[in-house]
Design a protein around this motif. Sequence first.
Motif, PDB file in Angstrom:
ATOM      1  N   LYS A 260     -32.235  51.533   2.014  1.00  0.00           N
ATOM      2  CA  LYS A 260     -31.232  50.475   2.034  1.00  0.00           C
ATOM      3  C   LYS A 260     -29.838  51.097   2.135  1.00  0.00           C
ATOM      4  O   LYS A 260     -29.547  52.108   1.506  1.00  0.00           O
ATOM      5  N   HIS A 261     -28.981  50.470   2.938  1.00  0.00           N
ATOM      6  CA  HIS A 261     -27.602  50.922   3.085  1.00  0.00           C
ATOM      7  C   HIS A 261     -26.658  49.891   2.493  1.00  0.00           C
ATOM      8  O   HIS A 261     -26.988  48.710   2.430  1.00  0.00           O
ATOM      9  N   SER A 262     -25.478  50.345   2.091  1.00  0.00           N
ATOM     10  CA  SER A 262     -24.486  49.401   1.597  1.00  0.00           C
ATOM     11  C   SER A 262     -23.823  48.702   2.780  1.00  0.00           C
ATOM     12  O   SER A 262     -23.762  49.234   3.887  1.00  0.00           O
ATOM     13  N   GLU A 263     -23.328  47.502   2.548  1.00  0.00           N
ATOM     14  CA  GLU A 263     -22.652  46.749   3.596  1.00  0.00           C
ATOM     15  C   GLU A 263     -21.185  47.142   3.655  1.00  0.00           C
ATOM     16  O   GLU A 263     -20.565  47.401   2.619  1.00  0.00           O
ATOM     17  N   VAL A 264     -20.645  47.214   4.874  1.00  0.00           N
ATOM     18  CA  VAL A 264     -19.242  47.578   5.078  1.00  0.00           C
ATOM     19  C   VAL A 264     -18.623  46.656   6.123  1.00  0.00           C
ATOM     20  O   VAL A 264     -19.327  45.968   6.854  1.00  0.00           O
ATOM     21  N   GLU A 265     -17.320  46.650   6.182  1.00  0.00           N
ATOM     22  CA  GLU A 265     -16.599  45.923   7.223  1.00  0.00           C
ATOM     23  C   GLU A 265     -16.660  46.731   8.510  1.00  0.00           C
ATOM     24  O   GLU A 265     -16.712  47.966   8.482  1.00  0.00           O
ATOM     25  N   ALA A 266     -16.647  46.036   9.643  1.00  0.00           N
ATOM     26  CA  ALA A 266     -16.662  46.703  10.943  1.00  0.00           C
ATOM     27  C   ALA A 266     -15.868  45.877  11.938  1.00  0.00           C
ATOM     28  O   ALA A 266     -15.750  44.658  11.804  1.00  0.00           O
TER      29      ALA A 266
END
Length: 74
Positions: free
Chosen positions: A17-23
Amino acid sequence: MAVVRTFDEKELDRPSKHSEVEATISLVEADGEKFVQIDTYGSKDRAIPGKVSQSLRLTKSAFEQLKTLAEKHF
C-alpha cells in the motif's frame, strides 16, 4: 526530472500500500517536442509542503504505451 520514452512492464513481487499524495498534470512543449508532465508533491507532513517531489515527462509514444497498458488493466 526524468523524460520517459518507453515503459518496460514488470510484475511486482510484493505489492504494498502507498500513501496518497497530491499530483498535477501539465501539457509541455520543449525544444519542439510535446510531453505530458506529471508532478507529485509528497505527503502533507514533509519538510517543505507543496514542493514538487517527483516529476515525469512522458513522450507521445510513452503516453500511448501507458494508455494501452492501463486500458488493458482496468
